[in-house]
Each structure stands twice: as C-alpha cells, then as structure tokens.
Design a protein around this motif. Sequence first.
Motif, PDB file in Angstrom:
ATOM      1  N   SER A   4      44.735  41.791  36.659  1.00 33.07           N
ATOM      2  CA  SER A   4      43.716  40.749  36.765  1.00 33.07           C
ATOM      3  C   SER A   4      44.398  39.394  36.866  1.00 33.07           C
ATOM      4  O   SER A   4      45.430  39.156  36.234  1.00 33.07           O
ATOM      5  CB  SER A   4      42.831  40.776  35.507  1.00 33.07           C
ATOM      6  OG  SER A   4      42.120  39.576  35.393  1.00 33.07           O
ATOM      7  N   ALA A   5      43.828  38.511  37.673  1.00 30.26           N
ATOM      8  CA  ALA A   5      44.375  37.144  37.764  1.00 30.26           C
ATOM      9  C   ALA A   5      43.966  36.313  36.556  1.00 30.26           C
ATOM     10  O   ALA A   5      44.442  35.189  36.383  1.00 30.26           O
ATOM     11  CB  ALA A   5      43.902  36.470  39.049  1.00 30.26           C
ATOM     12  N   ARG A   6      43.094  36.862  35.729  1.00 31.71           N
ATOM     13  CA  ARG A   6      42.671  36.243  34.463  1.00 31.71           C
ATOM     14  C   ARG A   6      42.114  34.829  34.642  1.00 31.71           C
ATOM     15  O   ARG A   6      42.487  33.919  33.919  1.00 31.71           O
ATOM     16  CB  ARG A   6      43.843  36.181  33.493  1.00 31.71           C
ATOM     17  CG  ARG A   6      44.427  37.512  33.107  1.00 31.71           C
ATOM     18  CD  ARG A   6      45.415  37.285  32.004  1.00 31.71           C
ATOM     19  NE  ARG A   6      46.420  38.304  31.925  1.00 31.71           N
ATOM     20  CZ  ARG A   6      47.617  38.119  31.407  1.00 31.71           C
ATOM     21  NH1 ARG A   6      47.963  36.940  30.954  1.00 31.71           N
ATOM     22  NH2 ARG A   6      48.463  39.106  31.330  1.00 31.71           N
ATOM     23  N   GLN A   7      41.276  34.671  35.627  1.00 31.29           N
ATOM     24  CA  GLN A   7      40.621  33.382  35.862  1.00 31.29           C
ATOM     25  C   GLN A   7      39.110  33.587  35.864  1.00 31.29           C
ATOM     26  O   GLN A   7      38.640  34.689  36.158  1.00 31.29           O
ATOM     27  CB  GLN A   7      41.070  32.800  37.208  1.00 31.29           C
ATOM     28  CG  GLN A   7      42.555  32.528  37.284  1.00 31.29           C
ATOM     29  CD  GLN A   7      43.016  31.547  36.221  1.00 31.29           C
ATOM     30  OE1 GLN A   7      42.525  30.429  36.139  1.00 31.29           O
ATOM     31  NE2 GLN A   7      43.934  31.970  35.376  1.00 31.29           N
ATOM     32  N   VAL A   8      38.369  32.523  35.583  1.00 31.36           N
ATOM     33  CA  VAL A   8      36.908  32.651  35.583  1.00 31.36           C
ATOM     34  C   VAL A   8      36.441  33.095  36.961  1.00 31.36           C
ATOM     35  O   VAL A   8      35.608  34.003  37.104  1.00 31.36           O
ATOM     36  CB  VAL A   8      36.233  31.302  35.214  1.00 31.36           C
ATOM     37  CG1 VAL A   8      34.724  31.473  35.136  1.00 31.36           C
ATOM     38  CG2 VAL A   8      36.769  30.776  33.896  1.00 31.36           C
ATOM     39  N   VAL A   9      37.001  32.455  37.977  1.00 37.26           N
ATOM     40  CA  VAL A   9      36.533  32.743  39.332  1.00 37.26           C
ATOM     41  C   VAL A   9      36.881  34.171  39.760  1.00 37.26           C
ATOM     42  O   VAL A   9      36.061  34.848  40.391  1.00 37.26           O
ATOM     43  CB  VAL A   9      37.065  31.679  40.328  1.00 37.26           C
ATOM     44  CG1 VAL A   9      38.570  31.711  40.445  1.00 37.26           C
ATOM     45  CG2 VAL A   9      36.426  31.834  41.693  1.00 37.26           C
ATOM     46  N   SER A  10      38.080  34.635  39.389  1.00 37.26           N
ATOM     47  CA  SER A  10      38.441  35.999  39.805  1.00 37.26           C
ATOM     48  C   SER A  10      37.653  37.030  38.998  1.00 37.26           C
ATOM     49  O   SER A  10      37.271  38.085  39.516  1.00 37.26           O
ATOM     50  CB  SER A  10      39.950  36.228  39.686  1.00 37.26           C
ATOM     51  OG  SER A  10      40.384  35.975  38.378  1.00 37.26           O
ATOM     52  N   SER A  11      37.389  36.722  37.736  1.00 43.59           N
ATOM     53  CA  SER A  11      36.595  37.651  36.924  1.00 43.59           C
ATOM     54  C   SER A  11      35.167  37.750  37.458  1.00 43.59           C
ATOM     55  O   SER A  11      34.586  38.834  37.528  1.00 43.59           O
ATOM     56  CB  SER A  11      36.555  37.191  35.467  1.00 43.59           C
ATOM     57  OG  SER A  11      37.818  37.404  34.894  1.00 43.59           O
ATOM     58  N   ALA A  12      34.614  36.590  37.845  1.00 45.66           N
ATOM     59  CA  ALA A  12      33.265  36.612  38.418  1.00 45.66           C
ATOM     60  C   ALA A  12      33.270  37.446  39.701  1.00 45.66           C
ATOM     61  O   ALA A  12      32.344  38.228  39.950  1.00 45.66           O
ATOM     62  CB  ALA A  12      32.791  35.187  38.692  1.00 45.66           C
ATOM     63  N   GLY A  13      34.329  37.299  40.488  1.00 46.78           N
ATOM     64  CA  GLY A  13      34.450  38.100  41.713  1.00 46.78           C
ATOM     65  C   GLY A  13      34.557  39.581  41.413  1.00 46.78           C
ATOM     66  O   GLY A  13      33.910  40.410  42.065  1.00 46.78           O
ATOM     67  N   ASP A  14      35.338  39.902  40.398  1.00 50.25           N
ATOM     68  CA  ASP A  14      35.470  41.306  39.970  1.00 50.25           C
ATOM     69  C   ASP A  14      34.116  41.899  39.602  1.00 50.25           C
ATOM     70  O   ASP A  14      33.797  43.038  39.951  1.00 50.25           O
ATOM     71  CB  ASP A  14      36.304  41.380  38.680  1.00 50.25           C
ATOM     72  CG  ASP A  14      37.786  41.508  38.936  1.00 50.25           C
ATOM     73  OD1 ASP A  14      38.208  41.323  40.080  1.00 50.25           O
ATOM     74  OD2 ASP A  14      38.500  41.792  37.956  1.00 50.25           O
TER      75      ASP A  14
END
Length: 333
Positions: free
Chosen positions: A302-312
């Motif tokens: 995981s890139a461990r960012q809000v935006v990447s988590s939302a994308g996930d």
Amino acid sequence: MFRGGSATLLPTRPTETTVPTREYDVVIIGGGPAGLSAGLYSARARRRSLLIEKKGAGGQIATTDIVENYPGFPDGIDGFELGQLMHRQASKYGMDTEYAVAERVERLDDGRFRVHLDTEEAIEGKVLIVTAGADYNPLGLESEERLTGHGVSYCATCDAAFFVGQTVAVVGGGDSAMEEALFLTRYANKVYAIHRRDTLRASKIMQERALADPKIEFIWNTAVEEIEGGDNLSGVRLHNLKTGEKQELPLDGLFIAIGQTPNSPLISQFVTLDEGGHVPVNEWMETGVPGLYAAGDLRCNSARQVVSSAGDGATAAIAAERYLSEHFADLFE
Ligand code: NAP
C-alpha cells in the motif's frame, strides 16, 4: 489473478447461529478512507452496505491536524472533517454504519461471511471488504500520545510541510525511516536520524541516499528515552545504549518510523499474510478467497496515503460488485 472459482459458492445450508443477525450484501470492516470509499461505491451500486467501525469515521486521518495532499482541497482540510465528510457522503447514498468491534469472521458454507461483533450481534455479508488499516508502532513513551499532532508525527508525507526551515528527527533504521528522513530534507534545515543500532535495516539504496545527504545527521546506538514538551514538542532525551551517555536534543518535530502493525488477524485464517502481517491482494484487491477483499494500509504494498486508500476502497467495491452480479442475482430481494 485471484479470480476464484465458483464451485464452492453454490448455496448450501447456512451455519447455525444463536446471536441476532442482520444481513447485508456488502460488509466493510474499518471506517478509514478505504472503507468509506468502498461504502460509497457499494451504496451507489444500490447494494445493502454496512460499515463496521470501532471508533469514528476517518480512521488515522481523524487524528491528523490538516490533510494537505488530498486532491480537491488546495488549502488543506482538517483530517477529522475530511473523515466526517466522507462518511456523510457514503451515508447519503444509503450506507449503514455500526459502531462496534468486529471480533471474529467466519465463512459460511454458502460462501457468505459472518462477522461477530462485541455487541453480541452478528452481521452477514455476501462479500466482505476489510479495510481495518494498520497502526503505527509507537515507542511506548508516556508523553508520546500527548504530543502526537503537536510536534510528534508518524507520517512525513502528511506533516513534513509544517517544519520548513526547522530541526526535526526521525526514529528508526528501516526503509520507512530513511524515506521519511529524505522527504523531510525538502522542508527542514536539519534532520537527525536516531537509530538504536549502528547498522541500518533499510535497503542499500535507501541507506546510501540517506547517508550521503548533508542535511541528515545519524545518531547511532541511541534510544529515545523521553519526549519532552508542554503543549508542543520541545525535544527528546536520548540514551546511548553503548556508552550509557544521556543527551538532550532540542527539536521542532519528531517522526517515529519504527514499523506498522496491520490489523489483519481478523482474516488471517483465510489468507497467508506477508512477513509484516499485510494481506496479499491482486490489483482488484481480491484476496484469493471468493468474496473477500482487503484494501488500504492493511494490504501488501500500500502507498499508505489517503488518496491511494480511497482508490483501493473504490477498486474493491467495483470488484465486489462484479462478483455479486455474477454469483448473487438477488439485488432487490
Ligand atoms: P522495518 O523494516 O521493520 O524497520 C523498523 C525499524 O525501526 C528498524 O530499524 C528497527 O530497529 C526500528 N525499531 C523497531 N522498534 C523500535 C523501537 N521500539 N525503538 C526504536 N527503534 C525501533 O519497518 P519499515 O521501515 O516500516 O518497513 C516495513 C516494510 O516496508 C519493509 O519491508 C520495508 O522494506 C518496506 N518499505 C519499503 C519502502 C521502499 O521501498 N521505498 C518504504 C517503506 C517501507 P532494528 O533495525 O534494530 O530492528
């Protein structure tokens, strides 16, 4: 790659349960950006969707003073407020929320999942999206919690910009610590890297970069004994583990990067976790168990960012939607 076969999914008899049980199409465990985004997408797909969250909406961002790297908010946004907005948006489309702790998950004979809550209730879902996140490992010092958000941080990507021209330190000797230290050099004048041994655990390339950076000064064989400050961090007390020497180090910021613990035990009976306890998934957040998805900080790489988590979360919900359409045709029953 994990598109599972459907042979095991043919409806059979449900497992008996004696606790009150509610049924949903999509059950999501964890109310951070990944879970809220999964809930938004599933609710908008008109699936009966439930988010199980133990504290409050937002997950880790709820304790972040200001989020400056989530697109759409050029002036930044308070982390708590962003969590609330995401929750409101998903709820508007029909996502339900249950504030409870998910204690145990079982997979039923018909391929659905049953989540046992600490409220002596159970929730059944045709699919389960686990977005329970990961907790940053703390040093475990008394003052640490009090000063978190007041000079103490676990995320340079989130907070480095608050330390322009200032003096900061990073604790840890792994890739995360080196990455944080290097990122911090873009803002801070001076970055101390405090490590408890005299060799780094980080990959060679990260070591080379950090060791070569003139702004980074390593303090070896040293533990942080105390974090000091009143309302805000003022410094740390260090303890040299080889010589026993104590030292006061004045600081504006302290970044703790000593690893994370993913909240994956809940589904560890279904998947083989990586060394760090993360859940392996493919690009659709599929775990390999039909109907079971993992998204956000809990998953491998995981890139461990809000935006990447939302994308996930969105990706998992889209994959789940396809799976539901294929295997459960009773959308509006
Ligand atoms: P990590 O590799 O487990 O390193 C944790 C570091 O913190 C170690 O140096 C450890 O010291 C130190 N530490 C642990 N507990 C401590 C304590 N109580 N007090 C002081 N120091 C303590 O964790 P990570 O750096 O978060 O990396 C996790 C995984 O993600 C790794 O596989 C890493 O390669 C990967 N990752 C990769 C990248 C990248 O490739 N760009 C970036 C970030 C993370 P010891 O060395 O003495 O044990």
